[in-house]
Design a protein around this motif. Structure first.
Motif, mmCIF file in Angstrom:
data_model
loop_
_atom_site.group_PDB
_atom_site.id
_atom_site.type_symbol
_atom_site.label_atom_id
_atom_site.label_comp_id
_atom_site.label_asym_id
_atom_site.label_seq_id
_atom_site.Cartn_x
_atom_site.Cartn_y
_atom_site.Cartn_z
ATOM 1 N N ARG A 1 -48.499 7.141 14.447
ATOM 2 C CA ARG A 1 -48.052 7.897 15.624
ATOM 3 C C ARG A 1 -47.262 9.138 15.208
ATOM 4 O O ARG A 1 -47.496 10.236 15.702
ATOM 5 C CB ARG A 1 -47.215 6.967 16.511
ATOM 6 N N LEU B 1 -58.729 16.122 23.046
ATOM 7 C CA LEU B 1 -57.946 14.939 22.707
ATOM 8 C C LEU B 1 -58.695 13.719 23.215
ATOM 9 O O LEU B 1 -58.949 13.585 24.415
ATOM 10 C CB LEU B 1 -56.558 14.992 23.354
ATOM 11 N N TYR C 1 -58.773 9.487 23.329
ATOM 12 C CA TYR C 1 -57.850 8.350 23.252
ATOM 13 C C TYR C 1 -58.636 7.074 23.511
ATOM 14 O O TYR C 1 -59.454 7.031 24.437
ATOM 15 C CB TYR C 1 -56.741 8.512 24.302
ATOM 16 N N TRP C 2 -58.429 6.059 22.681
ATOM 17 C CA TRP C 2 -59.136 4.789 22.842
ATOM 18 C C TRP C 2 -58.159 3.637 22.832
ATOM 19 O O TRP C 2 -57.179 3.642 22.090
ATOM 20 C CB TRP C 2 -60.129 4.537 21.700
ATOM 21 N N ASP C 3 -58.484 2.656 23.646
ATOM 22 C CA ASP C 3 -57.804 1.369 23.624
ATOM 23 C C ASP C 3 -58.880 0.345 23.297
ATOM 24 O O ASP C 3 -59.912 0.288 23.957
ATOM 25 C CB ASP C 3 -57.169 1.085 24.986
ATOM 26 N N GLU D 1 -54.460 1.034 19.823
ATOM 27 C CA GLU D 1 -54.677 2.339 20.437
ATOM 28 C C GLU D 1 -54.900 3.386 19.352
ATOM 29 O O GLU D 1 -54.172 3.430 18.357
ATOM 30 C CB GLU D 1 -53.471 2.726 21.294
ATOM 31 N N ALA E 1 -56.287 7.662 18.570
ATOM 32 C CA ALA E 1 -56.450 9.006 19.130
ATOM 33 C C ALA E 1 -57.108 9.900 18.094
ATOM 34 O O ALA E 1 -57.012 9.659 16.885
ATOM 35 C CB ALA E 1 -55.100 9.583 19.539
ATOM 36 N N LEU F 1 -57.628 14.251 17.663
ATOM 37 C CA LEU F 1 -57.496 15.615 18.149
ATOM 38 C C LEU F 1 -58.540 16.448 17.427
ATOM 39 O O LEU F 1 -58.525 16.558 16.201
ATOM 40 C CB LEU F 1 -56.091 16.168 17.876
ATOM 41 N N THR G 1 -61.924 4.582 26.988
ATOM 42 C CA THR G 1 -61.882 5.921 26.401
ATOM 43 C C THR G 1 -61.336 6.922 27.401
ATOM 44 O O THR G 1 -61.695 6.894 28.573
ATOM 45 C CB THR G 1 -63.308 6.365 25.979
#
Length: 195
Positions: free
Chosen positions: A71, A94, A96-98, A142, A144, A146, A183
């Protein structure tokens, strides 16, 4: 024997003929010598200290399990990229995934298998994005990414590539039944005013 490069007020970099880099710190003190003011300068090699500082920096910004940025590393690099994008006018994406249902993998097959699933997804991310992109594990399950110099039209390309590679990892592995991805995607356009 080597070439001396001045790096800042009291630090020097010595490039030896064999290619090894050594760091040197200059310490200067005012002294009296034969009744006159003088300056005494000493040089102290600090190569080991600089190498240790670099190792600490890498450890503090890297996720131990996946080898991705953590992070802290992600936000540090992302902030820098946003400043570059604002100056250059280039867009950023950006992602983002969980990783959904990882708890069931941990509960049914053990935490080691859950760790393997996290490592597998990080491998998929590395193969789906470019070296210039910033990829990180920002939380327990989680992740991410970029993406630099990309816009809305590039979103499907990245998502399809990732989903294909992830499906290959999941295929036929009973322990990963039920795993799925949530996503999210956001576009940073420096040319649009911030609200």
């Amino acid at each position: 024997d080597g070439t001396l490069f001045h790096i800042g007020s009291s630090r020097f970099l010595v490039l030896e003929q064999n290619g090894r880099i050594r760091w040197v710190l200059e310490a200067v003190s005012p002294v009296q010598y034969k009744g006159r003011r003088a300056t005494l300068g000493t040089f102290v090699e600090i190569t080991e200290r600089k190498e240790f500082e670099e190792k600490l920096r890498v450890i503090s910004t890297t996720d131990e399990l996946t080898g991705l940025r953590n992070r802290r590393g992600f936000f540090t690099l992302a902030e820098h990229q946003m400043k570059i994008a604002e100056r250059s006018g280039k867009r950023l994406l950006l992602f983002y995934w969980d990783l959904d249902n990882l708890k069931s993998v941990n509960d049914n097959f053990g935490h080691a298998e859950g760790d393997r699933a996290l490592a597998a997804f990080s491998h998929v991310l590395r193969r789906s994005f470019r070296d210039a992109d910033i990829i990180a594990r920002v939380g327990g399950d989680e992740f991410a990414a970029l993406v630099v110099d990309a816009g809305e039209n590039d979103i499907p390309v990245f998502l399809v590539r990732l989903e294909e590679k992830w499906a290959t990892i999941l295929g036929g592995r009973k322990q990963y039944d039920g795993l799925s991805l949530s996503t999210g995607v956001a576009v940073f356009n420096p040319l649009l005013p911030k609200s």
